[in-house]
Design a protein around this motif. Structure first.
Motif, PDB file in Angstrom:
ATOM      1  N   ARG A 125      -7.787  13.892   2.100  1.00 36.97           N
ATOM      2  CA  ARG A 125      -7.366  15.257   1.830  1.00 36.97           C
ATOM      3  C   ARG A 125      -8.025  16.216   2.807  1.00 36.97           C
TER       4      ARG A 125
ATOM      5  N   ARG B 220      -7.443  12.735  -9.035  1.00 38.98           N
ATOM      6  CA  ARG B 220      -7.375  13.943  -8.225  1.00 38.98           C
ATOM      7  C   ARG B 220      -8.043  15.093  -8.965  1.00 38.98           C
TER       8      ARG B 220
ATOM      9  N   THR C 133       1.661  13.225  -6.796  1.00 37.25           N
ATOM     10  CA  THR C 133       2.281  13.784  -7.996  1.00 37.25           C
ATOM     11  C   THR C 133       3.544  14.551  -7.603  1.00 37.25           C
TER      12      THR C 133
ATOM     13  N   ASP D 161      -2.781  16.019   3.236  1.00 40.07           N
ATOM     14  CA  ASP D 161      -3.545  14.881   3.756  1.00 40.07           C
ATOM     15  C   ASP D 161      -3.615  14.936   5.276  1.00 40.07           C
TER      16      ASP D 161
ATOM     17  N   LYS E  74     -10.750  13.176  -4.250  1.00 42.70           N
ATOM     18  CA  LYS E  74     -10.228  11.979  -4.896  1.00 42.70           C
ATOM     19  C   LYS E  74     -11.407  11.132  -5.359  1.00 42.70           C
TER      20      LYS E  74
ATOM     21  N   ASP F 291       0.873  -1.176   0.000  1.00 43.01           N
ATOM     22  CA  ASP F 291       0.000   0.000   0.000  1.00 43.01           C
ATOM     23  C   ASP F 291       0.908   1.222   0.000  1.00 43.01           C
ATOM     24  N   THR F 292       1.053   1.837  -1.181  1.00 38.00           N
ATOM     25  CA  THR F 292       2.043   2.898  -1.363  1.00 38.00           C
ATOM     26  C   THR F 292       1.373   4.262  -1.311  1.00 38.00           C
TER      27      THR F 292
END
Ligand code: WT7
Length: 631
Positions: A514, A525, A416, A499, A520, A411-412
């Protein structure tokens, strides 16, 4: 993976087989090493890649927050993605396996990809594109988007990819802001059995973009399209010209020279052009993909994102090629023609690692287990997720039904702006469903309250990053002040992520969502400002406010509140017309789920819409502090 060990809550420990295979076995040791010597750690990572000239210093933080990495280094990311593999066995290894939605297949070895990038780079040069020029790329998920990005980077041009799901206003705004000299597109792309008419959208957008001199069009769908003489050229004709022949030297770039800009939505106003550079971005993406997805020579990696987003830039295009990996790319929808399209592709191509978004998992989960169970998914060894928090139910389904309880889920968490994974496990890290675990090597994160004090364990606060990292954005292209204001002003010296999150007693991070005006939707986004300005561009709408509300599959869905101009009356038909209007102008992904007509909007005395209040009302929650609400 039994639940044993010293961690709290529901924990999934890696199996002995996973640990045996993992390239990095001791997470703690490397984390400690990177913590103690950040520059040393990144210098070692950078040394695994080729440089035309070595850097003099790893990190220059003398002009914070304008950090510089690998100062004095000369490099080109394309040299490391393609050129350097030509003298090894990888020359004949597959770089890309591509499947179109209708079922057509194309493969590229490292040799073939290198050759085609050379040809197209020659074409770009012949058409007058020079180092530093911006080129907008607006394409479907086909191999030529990869080729176009690499060809730009090879000659030092700055690509600006606009996601093919965006429509005319979004495209036009991004072309204009970047002052692109060229647009690379296609006649169309296949999605859900239908043609997405990209060239038509380009034609519309270019009516208001004087900077664009030429358009290159890839023939994908083959329907009749308009080609403007003197401006529009077919890709397949250009690369057959004699000028495309022969080697095109890879431009020697400074480590800090721009590689690309990518627009993303932020708090208020128009989208920001996030700038990434050749050197640091290359090192960060290479290192994260190597440790987190542990790609090895026999892997077949599938990042199911679109190249038009940062996930695709970093982990479809640049990362896998830097590692010399074999990547898989599929053009179309996961459910076309049936909801087992992805599972069939995994079986057929022996995919070993799948990286996708929670929304896709939830969407496919709805069709039930029998679709994946019809296929042999035993080639898989690792799974990944990105884009929004993954709810534990979706995590467990992914783990059990797709990974057969063998495959750890990475889970990364990243953005951007970060360019690379920032909070993420590696295969040997014990997992908790819904948590991205801990910061990547060399990084330190914290959770702060409004005043900048760390919040106690378990409590929600603002997520910040405390140390610089090589793939960090360098600025907002053309607007350095906004860069400082947006990311580095709330807590001077700390990077503000936008976040909120909490941390548990084991130091694991849990992203909540966010805290700014970003929504999202299905992991995409979007900015409330963009949606609102699309709405008010309709003659019926005087004022609009957009918010995100929880949605079972999309994570969040857009709800819009519209105040009508005199002479217009609310109706179902008008609501539908407005939804279509947003889809047409901004893109289908931005289409509001629901439009409500109102006679007033909650605002502060200074006239700012209080979206927080709208959200609370819609969810039936307390409206919180209303002291700033206008009477
Ligand atoms: C925002 C960044 C970078 C890849 C795609 C998104 C959310 C991203 C996770 C995750 C919880 C996540 C955050 C972040 N996000 N990954 N694993 N868990 N939330 O890039 O479009 O720039 O969006 O996506 O809210 O700020 P992006």
């Amino acid at each position: 993976m039994a639940q044993q060990g010293s961690l709290h809550g529901e924990v999934y420990y890696p199996s002995p087989e996973v640990i045996a295979r993992a390239r990095l076995k001791d997470w703690d040791a490397l984390a400690k090493r990177a913590q103690e010597d950040l520059e040393g750690f990144w210098a070692e990572e950078a040394s695994e890649l080729e440089w035309y000239q070595k850097w003099e210093r790893v990190l220059d933080d003398s002009q914070k927050p304008f950090y510089k990495w690998f100062i004095g280094g000369k490099v080109n990311i394309v040299h490391n993605c393609l050129d350097r593999h030509q003298t090894t066995y990888r020359k004949n290894k597959l770089a890309l396996i591509w499947v179109g939605e209708p079922g057509d297949v194309r493969t590229y070895s490292y040799f073939a990809l290198h050759r085609e990038v050379n040809q197209f780079a020659n074409v770009l040069k012949a058409m007058g594109i020079r180092k530093g020029d911006r080129v907008t790329i607006y394409m479907p998920r086909i191999p030529e988007i990869v080729i176009a990005m690499l060809a730009c980077a090879k000659i030092g041009a700055i690509h600006s990819v606009v996601y093919g799901g965006f429509s005319v206003d979004a495209l036009q705004g991004r072309i204009e802001d970047s002052q692109s000299r060229m647009v690379i597109t296609a006649d169309g792309g296949w999605m859900n059995g239908k043609i997405v008419e990209l060239k038509k959208t380009v034609d519309e957008a270019l009516k208001r973009c004087p900077s664009v001199e030429s358009v290159i069009v890839v023939k994908r769908t083959g329907q009749e399209i308009r080609m403007e003489p003197g401006r529009d050229y077919w890709y397949h004709e250009l690369i057959k010209l004699p000028v495309a022949n022969g080697h095109c030297p890879t431009e020697v770039m400074d480590a800090e020279d721009p590689l690309f800009i990518l627009y993303t939505s932020g708090t208020t106003g128009k989208p920001k052009a996030i700038l990434h550079v050749h050197g640091g971005y290359m090192v960060g993406v290479y290192s994260t993909l190597k440790y987190v997805f542990d790609i090895q020579d026999d892997d077949r990696w599938w990042c199911a994102a679109d190249p038009g987003w940062i996930t695709g830039h970093s982990y479809i295009v640049y990362g896998p090629l830097l590692l010399g990996a074999t990547s898989f790319m599929y053009e179309g929808a996961p459910t076309y023609p049936y909801p087992d399209r992805w599972w069939a592709l995994i079986e057929k191509y022996g995919i070993t690692i799948l990286y996708t978004a929670p929304t896709a998992i939830r969407g496919l989960m709805r069709f039930g287990e029998s679709w994946p169970n019809r296929h042999d998914l035993s080639s898989l060894r690792l799974l990944g997720t990105v884009g929004e928090p993954i709810n534990p139910e979706a995590w467990k389904w992914y783990y059990r039904v797709i990974g057969k309880e063998r495959c750890p889920i990475m889970d990364t968490w990243w953005q951007t702006e970060t360019g690379m994974f920032m909070i993420t496990p590696t295969p040997v890290v014990p997992l908790k469903p819904g948590s991205g675990t801990r910061p990547f090597f060399g990084q330190e994160a914290d959770i702060l309250d409004e005043q900048g004090n760390p919040v106690p364990v378990g409590e929600e606060g603002y997520l910040v990053l405390k140390r610089p990292w090589p793939a960090m954005l360098r600025t907002i292209y053309g607007d350095p002040e906004r860069y400082v204001k947006q990311y580095w002003s709330k807590y001077p010296g700390l990077y503000m992520t936008g976040d909120s999150a909490r941390r548990d007693e084991d130091g694991y991070f849990w992203i909540i969502g966010r805290v700014d005006d970003v929504i999202k939707v299905s992991g995409y986004r979007l900015g409330t400002a963009e949606i609102e300005s699309a709405l008010v561009s309709h003659p019926a709408v005087a004022e609009a406010a957009a918010i995100g509300l929880p949605h079972e599959v999309k994570g969040n869905a857009i709800h819009a509140y519209c105040l009508l101009r005199a002479g217009y009356t609310p109706s179902e038909a008008l609501a539908e017309e407005l939804r279509q209007h947003v889809a047409q102008h901004l893109g289908p992904i931005a289409k509001p789920e629901k439009i409500e007509f109102v006679t007033s909007l909650p605002k502060t005395r200074s006239g700012k819409i209080m979206r927080r209040v709208l959200r609370a009302r819609a969810l039936g929650m307390p409206e919180g502090d209303l002291s700033t609400l206008e009477e």
